[in-house]
Scaffold this motif. Sequence first.
Motif, short mmCIF file in Angstrom:
data_model
loop_
_atom_site.label_atom_id
_atom_site.label_comp_id
_atom_site.label_asym_id
_atom_site.label_seq_id
_atom_site.Cartn_x
_atom_site.Cartn_y
_atom_site.Cartn_z
N SER A 211 12.74 20.09 -19.16
CA SER A 211 11.50 20.85 -19.16
C SER A 211 11.77 22.26 -19.69
O SER A 211 12.92 22.71 -19.73
N PRO A 212 10.72 23.01 -20.10
CA PRO A 212 10.93 24.40 -20.54
C PRO A 212 11.58 25.27 -19.46
O PRO A 212 12.38 26.16 -19.78
N TRP A 213 11.24 25.02 -18.19
CA TRP A 213 11.84 25.79 -17.10
C TRP A 213 13.35 25.52 -17.02
O TRP A 213 14.14 26.45 -16.85
N GLU A 214 13.74 24.25 -17.16
CA GLU A 214 15.16 23.90 -17.11
C GLU A 214 15.91 24.45 -18.33
O GLU A 214 17.04 24.94 -18.20
N SER A 215 15.29 24.37 -19.50
CA SER A 215 15.96 24.89 -20.69
C SER A 215 16.12 26.41 -20.62
O SER A 215 17.09 26.96 -21.16
N PHE A 216 15.20 27.10 -19.93
CA PHE A 216 15.33 28.54 -19.79
C PHE A 216 16.56 28.89 -18.95
O PHE A 216 17.36 29.75 -19.34
N TRP A 217 16.73 28.22 -17.81
CA TRP A 217 17.83 28.56 -16.91
C TRP A 217 19.16 28.00 -17.39
O TRP A 217 20.22 28.53 -17.03
N LYS A 218 19.13 26.92 -18.18
CA LYS A 218 20.38 26.32 -18.63
C LYS A 218 20.84 26.84 -19.99
O LYS A 218 22.04 26.83 -20.29
#
Length: 298
Positions: A211-218
Amino acid sequence: MNGKSSRRRQLLQFRWKEYGLGYLFMLPWMIGFVAFVAFPIGWSLWNSFNQVFITSEGFKYTWVGLDNFRRMLIENNAYPIILLTYLQEVLLIIPLILIFSFVVSLLLNEKFPGRGWMRALFFLPVIFATGQVIMELFVQGAGELPFMEQYNLDVILRQYFSETTASMLLGVLGKAVIILWYSGVQILIFIAGFQTIPKTVYEAVRVDGASPWESFWKITFPGMLPFIGLNAVYTIVDLFTFPFNPVLEIVRSNMFSPTTGYGYASAMAWLYFAIILLLLGLTLWLTYRATKGRGELR
């Protein structure tokens, strides 16, 4: 021995041929650094251990050792309080500037009509609000937020918080305009940092179902850690040299006071400088520790 000295001489000649031109280009900067930076800093450090008097014959020095520092911390009640109060405000404002500039740069990094104009709009305060301009704006009241008086935030904060906490929060709210004005360079650096992250990485994790949220933190946040550290260093230096800095004001007032003078003011300035160096060192160390495990720092 002659062979060793000959090889050493040949090595020096080789190094001069390789790097001599570069040293010649650096020579004007080195002369300027020694004359306008190194010498004033050394003179200020020498003054901090002396009692300096201005006489008709020039400066008169009386060695007092650490007495200026003792008087500054023990006998002077105003300076330590002003220093700690301003330090607390700055430590609150720095994260706010970093968070604000990071969020704005995220938005400005997206593709939308008029993106170039919006980037220029956020950078304009850096051009106009500098030096005497920002001082004049604050004198005219442009740096204050009108809603603080309209909604009696002063009374509300003092009702629910202690006097020290309320004063600190009011000081930060009173400098909310500074957060906007002093975020232009940070936004520019963050936007440049986003360009260093390959687009193919986002495409790969999108294919994997992230997800965009996961790609932001990873991906995004780890990749931006060096730029967060860089902006933190820039913001620390920028705020600690702010024109309305109360610490610099009290240093200047003691510098020209007949009872204290240059030596006492130099001791104040060096304590202030030591705190700034400590914060910069801590910031660089945290940035190094945060990026070392991810291989970002080389």
